[in-house]
Design a protein around this motif. Sequence first.
Motif, short mmCIF file in Angstrom:
data_model
loop_
_atom_site.label_atom_id
_atom_site.label_comp_id
_atom_site.label_asym_id
_atom_site.label_seq_id
_atom_site.Cartn_x
_atom_site.Cartn_y
_atom_site.Cartn_z
N GLU A 1 5.40 -97.49 33.04
CA GLU A 1 4.90 -97.13 34.36
C GLU A 1 5.83 -97.63 35.44
O GLU A 1 6.16 -96.91 36.39
N MET A 2 6.26 -98.87 35.35
CA MET A 2 7.14 -99.42 36.39
C MET A 2 8.48 -98.69 36.39
O MET A 2 9.05 -98.40 37.46
N SER A 3 8.97 -98.37 35.18
CA SER A 3 10.24 -97.65 35.11
C SER A 3 10.11 -96.26 35.73
O SER A 3 11.01 -95.78 36.41
N HIS A 4 8.93 -95.61 35.51
CA HIS A 4 8.73 -94.25 36.05
C HIS A 4 8.64 -94.28 37.56
O HIS A 4 9.32 -93.49 38.25
N TRP A 5 7.86 -95.20 38.13
CA TRP A 5 7.62 -95.15 39.57
C TRP A 5 8.75 -95.80 40.37
O TRP A 5 8.78 -95.66 41.59
N LEU A 6 9.65 -96.47 39.70
CA LEU A 6 10.85 -96.92 40.40
C LEU A 6 11.81 -95.75 40.66
O LEU A 6 12.64 -95.81 41.57
N CYS A 7 11.69 -94.68 39.83
CA CYS A 7 12.58 -93.54 39.97
C CYS A 7 11.86 -92.31 40.53
O CYS A 7 12.49 -91.25 40.69
N HIS A 8 10.58 -92.39 40.81
CA HIS A 8 9.83 -91.25 41.32
C HIS A 8 8.90 -91.69 42.43
O HIS A 8 8.62 -92.89 42.58
N ARG A 9 8.43 -90.73 43.19
CA ARG A 9 7.43 -91.00 44.21
C ARG A 9 6.42 -89.85 44.23
O ARG A 9 6.72 -88.73 43.81
N LYS A 10 5.20 -90.10 44.74
CA LYS A 10 4.14 -89.11 44.79
C LYS A 10 4.02 -88.60 46.22
O LYS A 10 3.94 -89.39 47.16
N LEU A 11 4.02 -87.30 46.35
CA LEU A 11 3.88 -86.66 47.65
C LEU A 11 2.54 -85.95 47.68
O LEU A 11 2.19 -85.19 46.77
N ALA A 12 1.77 -86.18 48.71
CA ALA A 12 0.44 -85.56 48.84
C ALA A 12 0.46 -84.62 50.02
O ALA A 12 0.90 -84.97 51.11
N THR A 13 -0.01 -83.41 49.78
CA THR A 13 -0.17 -82.44 50.85
C THR A 13 -1.64 -82.14 51.02
O THR A 13 -2.50 -82.75 50.35
N ALA A 14 -1.94 -81.18 51.87
CA ALA A 14 -3.35 -80.87 52.12
C ALA A 14 -4.03 -80.29 50.89
O ALA A 14 -5.22 -80.49 50.68
N SER A 15 -3.24 -79.59 50.08
CA SER A 15 -3.87 -78.90 48.96
C SER A 15 -3.58 -79.51 47.60
O SER A 15 -4.39 -79.45 46.69
N GLU A 16 -2.46 -80.12 47.44
CA GLU A 16 -2.09 -80.63 46.13
C GLU A 16 -1.22 -81.89 46.25
O GLU A 16 -0.74 -82.23 47.33
N THR A 17 -1.05 -82.52 45.09
CA THR A 17 -0.21 -83.73 44.99
C THR A 17 0.80 -83.51 43.90
O THR A 17 0.47 -83.05 42.80
N TYR A 18 2.04 -83.84 44.18
CA TYR A 18 3.06 -83.64 43.17
C TYR A 18 4.03 -84.84 43.20
O TYR A 18 4.13 -85.56 44.19
N ILE A 19 4.71 -85.00 42.05
CA ILE A 19 5.63 -86.13 41.86
C ILE A 19 7.04 -85.62 42.00
O ILE A 19 7.44 -84.62 41.40
N LYS A 20 7.82 -86.39 42.80
CA LYS A 20 9.18 -85.98 43.11
C LYS A 20 10.14 -87.07 42.69
O LYS A 20 9.94 -88.25 43.01
N PRO A 21 11.21 -86.72 41.96
CA PRO A 21 12.23 -87.75 41.67
C PRO A 21 13.02 -88.10 42.93
O PRO A 21 13.09 -87.32 43.87
N ILE A 22 13.55 -89.31 42.90
CA ILE A 22 14.31 -89.78 44.06
C ILE A 22 15.72 -90.11 43.63
O ILE A 22 16.01 -90.37 42.45
N SER A 23 16.60 -90.13 44.61
CA SER A 23 18.01 -90.41 44.33
C SER A 23 18.22 -91.89 44.03
O SER A 23 17.32 -92.72 44.22
N LYS A 24 19.41 -92.15 43.55
CA LYS A 24 19.74 -93.55 43.20
C LYS A 24 19.65 -94.46 44.43
O LYS A 24 19.10 -95.58 44.35
N LEU A 25 20.16 -94.01 45.56
CA LEU A 25 20.10 -94.84 46.77
C LEU A 25 18.66 -95.08 47.21
O LEU A 25 18.29 -96.20 47.56
N GLN A 26 17.84 -94.01 47.12
CA GLN A 26 16.44 -94.18 47.48
C GLN A 26 15.73 -95.12 46.49
O GLN A 26 14.86 -95.90 46.89
N ALA A 27 16.09 -95.04 45.24
CA ALA A 27 15.48 -95.94 44.24
C ALA A 27 15.85 -97.40 44.50
O ALA A 27 15.01 -98.31 44.38
#
Length: 1826
Positions: free
Chosen positions: A370-396
């Motif tokens: 879990e920690m390894s996954h969320w260090l490299c991804h983030r969750k974006l929530a919109t009005a209708s749905e929620t989706y997981i987006k990978p992030i770049s190395k600098l953002q990580a």
Amino acid sequence: MAVSELYTKYARVWIPDPEEVWKSAELLKDYKQGDKVIQLRLEEGKELEYCLDPKTKELPPLRNPDILVGENDLTALSYLHEPAVLHNLKVRFIDSKLIYTYCGIVLVAINPYEQLPIYGEDIINAYSGQNMGDMDPHIFAVAEEAYKQMARDERNQSIIVSGESGAGKTVSAKYAMRYFATVSGSASEANVEEKVLASNPIMESIGNAKTTRNDNSSRFGKYIEIGFDKRYRIIGANMRTYLLEKSRVVFQAEEERNYHIFYQLCASAALPEFKTLRLGNANYFHYTKQGGSPVIDGIDDAKEMVHTRQACTLLGINDLYQMGIFRILAGILHLGNVGFTSRDADSCTIPQKHEPLTIFCDLMGVEYQEMSHWLCHRKLATASETYIKPISKLQAINARDALAKHIYAKLFNWIVDHVNKALHSTIKQHSFIGVLDIYGFETFEINSFEQFCINYANEKLQQQFNMHVFKLEQEEYMKEQIPWTLIDFYDNQPCINLIEAKLGILDLLDEECKMPKGSDDSWAQKLYNTHLKKCALFEKPRMSNKAFIIQHFADKVEYQCEGFLEKNKDTVYEEQIKVLKSSKFKMLLELFQDEEKALSPTSATPSGRTLLSRTAVKPAKAKPGQASKEHKKTVGHQFRNSLHLLMETLNATTPHYVRCIKPNDFKFPFTFDEKRAVQQLRACGVLETIRISAAGFPSRWTYQEFFSRYRVLMKQKDVLSDRKQTCKNLLENLILNKDKYQFGKTKIFFRAGQVAYLEKIRADKLRVACIRIQKTIRGWLMRKKYLRMRKAAITIQRYVRGYQARCYAKFLRRTRAAIIIQKFQRMYVVRKRYHLMRAATIVLQSLLRGYIARNKYQQMLREHKAIIIQKHVRGWLARVCYHRSLKAIVYLQCCYRRMMAKRELKKLKIEARSVERYKKLNIGMENKIMQLQRKVDEQNKDYKSLLEKLTNLETTYSTETEKLRSDVERLRISEEEAKNATNRVNTLQEEITRLRKELHQTQSEKKTIEEWADKYKQETEQLVSELKEQNTLLKKEKEELNRRIHDQAKEMTETMEKKLVEETKQLELDLNDERLRYQNLLNEFSRLEERYEDLKDEVNLMVSIPKPGHKRTDSTHSSNESEYTFSSEITETEDLPLRMEEPSEKKAPLDMSLFLKLQKRVTELEQEKQSLQDELDRKEEQALRTKTREEEERPPMRGAELEYESLKRQELESENKKLKNELNELQKALLEKSSPEVTAPGAPAYRVLLEQLTSVSEELEVRKEEVLILRSQLVSQKEAIQPKNTMTDSTILLEDVQKMKDKGEIAQAYIGLKETNRLLESQLQSQKKSHDNELEALRGEIQSLKEENNRQQQLLAQNLQLPPEARIEASLQHEITRLTNENLDLMEQLEKQDKTVRKLKKQLKVFAKKIGELEVGQMENISPGQIIDEPIRPVNIPRKEKDFQGMLEYKKDDEPKLVKYLILDLKPRGVAVNLIPGLPAYILFMCVRHADYLNDDQKVRSLLTSTINGIKKVLKKRGDDFETVSFWLSNTCRFLHCLKQYSGEEGFMKHNTPRQNEHCLTNFDLAEYRQVLSDLAIQIYQQLIRVLENILQPMIVSGMLEHETIQGVSGVKPPGLRKRTSSIADEGTYTLDSIIRQLNTFHFVMCQHGMDPELIKQVIKQTFYITGAVTLNNLLLRKDMCSWSKGMQIRYNVSQLEEWLRDKNLMNSGAKETLEPLIQAAQLLQVKKKTDEDAEAICSMCNALTTAQIVKVLNLYTPVNEFEERVSISFIRTIQMRLRDRKDSPQLLMDAKHIFPVTFPFNPSSLALETIQIPASLGLAFISRV
């Protein structure tokens, strides 16, 4: 006077300089109005022209006189401006090494970057209770002022410490808190003050880090409220923190470090408990190695970790929580090492089983996936749905760092919360002192959101500071009733409005953060549009559209907009937080369990720094629905709210300001960078304070000080009795412009520069006077010099002329001597030549004369021989011719005579024949006969003379003949000898020829021998020289060896002696230390005992009074209590339940058995010391006993005899006790006072007396008969036994003499019985005479006993040779004999007693009759009521005549009354003044003697326990009264001496009289109680010293330092805002006379109470030590006191104290030596301080001062007048170099609280106990004398 008039030639000014900021210069000519250029000369000699500003025409600021440079208070400067402030700070910092300076109400503290010895507990004690202006500037002075104002005004206080990083804010705040903790103490036994101080190491470890400017820089702000109760003791504390720099957790600049706690963890990684954290070196972790400086010089991180853990433990953070903290911190370090791998530009991954992440997940208790996954991804929530987006190395990486910062901030909050819980108190807080340690104004090359918040906070603080300064100025003016003129000062409210007002910078920033696509650029444009042209304080940089400039109060600051929005939002990914919340690690869950609380203003933070407001111990519950609202608050909004809360708190308190200055950016010790200093002075508000002060009337003098300073400007007629009017008249004449000064009620106010003008006038007048004095003195000196030169010239002339005359005389003598020498030399030469010629002539003459003489001799010899021949021939021929002629002549004569005869015959015949013829013939014949007779006589005479001549001639002829014969014989012999000589000469010539030949031969041989001898001699000499050289070398080696041996022996001897001396000194020091430690333990014990009693009283009061009142105490009380704030166990808690069961109004006294147990524990050290001496005594006794046993040589059967003798001794002792008891019954019967019939015949006492006498007399009769029988047997044995002397009998005699003491006691008891009944004084005197007679009789008896003893020794020695049975019988006989003697003596005494009793019976009858008559007469004249009230006194008459035994009897029930009247209610000033010194002690001891006499151990124990508890109680009640403490110290010592004197120990009985020895205790050994009393005396002594110190403390500084004992010597310098205590003797001020009067009072009281002289000396020594220590400490902390004139004052004052010692005969008490440091300090102020010789003299003179004290005095030395000079820095360095090898304490101040160990030398009393009378005023009628 116009200021421009001061710009005259030689005036000094300050001109701007780009390097030094300000440079000093001197005017070369006077300035005239309208001049555009000023001619100046710089200090280095360069001349320049300074052009004035054509617009302002402002002149350069004037420089203050040198006398004002280095002042403690900047407001004391005459010219108040920036260069004066800068120069004053620099001089104090560089030259005097002083880091603190007042600037009005502000304390300016400059960081020395060096540890200074000015923060010890001794310094704290020195500042405790002092006024702020009375001591040199110090952080402790500010803390004391805050503490005092809190107690006095009952208003909360704040100390605001500000400054930039590295200026020393944290250290200043820490020392302020240490001061409060030390001075106030805690209200409970929880040691809150230690916890408050322990919070510092924790907060420093998690909140401080190394920066380029500071090794221990606080990266957060904090406000600590220290809570106090109603008695102003610390009860707790609370901490608020501001702006933690979270960014430091993930990034450090070059040469910087992360927070200390990370490096402490890495340094302690090897500890067993840290193995699970899997830590390593700091260079291994990314978060600790970025700065490249993991180690701080001089700091051991491992040791710091130990201190941090100890502090955590003290604050209640247990080991489990500590390991949890370290686990989280280790997880943060491992998280920083987590690496990312890029997949593409928008995504990244973490390698499988990545070790750092694995360790992080293990430590945090979370799932790796879990920690390894969320260090490299983030969750974006919109009005209708929620989706997981990978992030770049600098953002990580940014997300990882944000998570680490968030965890650290949570941990920081948690630790602060627990620290507050530990510091929280359940007691209600009465008041508090807040200490604000906050960042100062910051400006860097790149300034971001952190600097914006910091400068915003400083704007708010500066506004509050300006308002407070303005308010104080206004209050001062109103107080003095001076017209108030509005002063213009800088108001930074516009700048604050720009930041926090509506549509301000923060408002626009929050608005932009709410925008969906808000950015830093859009926010910057909004700022430009809103404020650029509307606000003058807001500017836009020319070359940038992403920055803005704000004109702050200190400087313009350019802020970069980049990062503002992100830091204001403080974004952390929610998914990562959820992973952490799912952890199995309970402590991690505890950090995140209340997200709402975590996101409240207490912890919501910018990404750069975090903000914390007050963290309550019991936080209020949040309202429902509040979480979402709080979550939306930005960091700026939270910071603004917390800042408003802080300002509200500060405005509700009285602020005190500390401004910390950083002297340089390189951390160099005592290095001053003027540019940096000026920048900080402008930023911290110091110059604003100066400007506000200078705008009004900055210089303020009291009238008395002004008069004292400028008295020299007045004439005698100008001096009036009214000082105020005198000053007014003077100022009106000196300063014509009245606007330049104002007269207040108590002070004179001056505009800036006016005091300098007055100082100039004063200096000019003094200079004129000095010139006149110099002129006179120089003229006198020149005249003296001329007279000396003239006298010297005359002397030189005299000596030169004498020298020349002597030289001439010498020349004449030499000339004459040369002539004489020449004469004698020439004479010698001539004489020598003459002698040579004469000798040659004589030789020639002798030869010639010899030749002539020999020839003449030959001729004479021949002639002589011829003459002899001729003589003999001629003689023969002459004789032949003579004989022939004689024959012929005789023949012819015969023929002729025949013929003539014939003719005559013929004629005669014819005449005969004629008668007439016959007649004629007859007539002529008579004449002829007579003539013939005469002729015959003459012829006879001639014949005789011829005969004599003939005889003489014959003699002469014979002599000459003999001579001639001898000459002839000699000549003959000479001739023979000449012949022989001739022959001999020939022989000799031959011999000479032969000898010459031999001589030549011998010479040749001699030459050969001499050559060989020379060669041999040379060889021998060479050999001898070699031997001599070897001998010399051997001698040298021998001497060297001897010298070495001698030196070694000497060195060893000296070493041994030194070691012996050192060991002796060390032993003495150890003894004193042990004694001091023991007495300190006693002090601690007494304190705990008092505290126990206080707690009991408080509990009782709480039971009886539910709401006790409050009584305030001042700061001095708390400061006095501070030294007793130790943490120790109360040893009496075991006794608490027992005591609490008793009613409060009947408190039982302290149980002495418990006290003795405690005392034994305390005295263990003392017993260990005495063990050696005891062992030595035991060995000596053992040796003596061994020697005695060897001399006695007793046989084995001696044990039976000893056993038998011991049985007899026991029997006799029992008999003696029986007799004593009977004697006591008799005394009690005789002392009954009920009625006069008691002693009448038939009364009980009378019957008891008769029965006792009868029984004793019968027993003695029986013993008498037995003794007579035994004595007859002993006499018979004596005749049959020969005497023999042995040592055994002498030993038995000693034992017998020892046994005789019981007999003496019995006799004394009966004598006492007899004397008890004496009634008249005459009988008493007669009894004394009889006593003397008895003594003589006893002496005779002793002599007889000695004789008897000798006889018995002989007898017993003889008995030793007998068999055992006979020996026992002999011993029995010996014992019977002794008993017989005792019984005979008793019988004699009984006979005397019978007579005395019969006599007393008659007297008692007479007195009884008289008493009855008196009672009858009184009953007739007095009413019955009066009869009851009137006492019957006749019984006192016989009591006065008794022979008392020095004992007092009382009933057991009267013991509380005895303690009450004699101890508790006895007042030294009342009844006790007229008593015998030590009377209560004598009375108590006489009561103890009686209890000992009765063998009543319970009574003895009870009496001593009650006495000790009573003394403690009265000292607790009246312990602050000197007379009471002195009185009971004296009596306690006297009681102790009495117990020693009458203990029966030989060491204490040496000075006793025989009568006193009879009064010794017989039944009890009170050694333990003596120790208890000794400890009690020590406690009383310490209490006496404390009382004495409290009385003297206010007098010492005023009397010894401030008061001018010699008027006019010292001058008063211009004062600053912090007014010092005036040195002028006003009413109520203490002088030296006050101290001496107080010393006289102390000495009189102690002497009046009969205190031991040695104890008085110790008290006086301690008093003088306190006086010297307090005076010296104040001198070392007061710059204004270090001057030449003050040294003279001090020496005069010390001489007065020495004179007092001489008057009291106390010079040998050691008191004078305690003043030696003060004397040397005064001498140091007065000696020359320039050359190396002066330095050497100072080093040798100041041996009682430490190096730190000497350097401190030299640094503080301040000239009072312009004619004195400061001490140069080079001279001080020379002193330091010379003293660098001296080993002394680095402590600056003397320990004024030090108490010398007290001793109580044994002092026996000569007072006889039986003569002591008990005054009726004591109310002790219930005790009776025995």
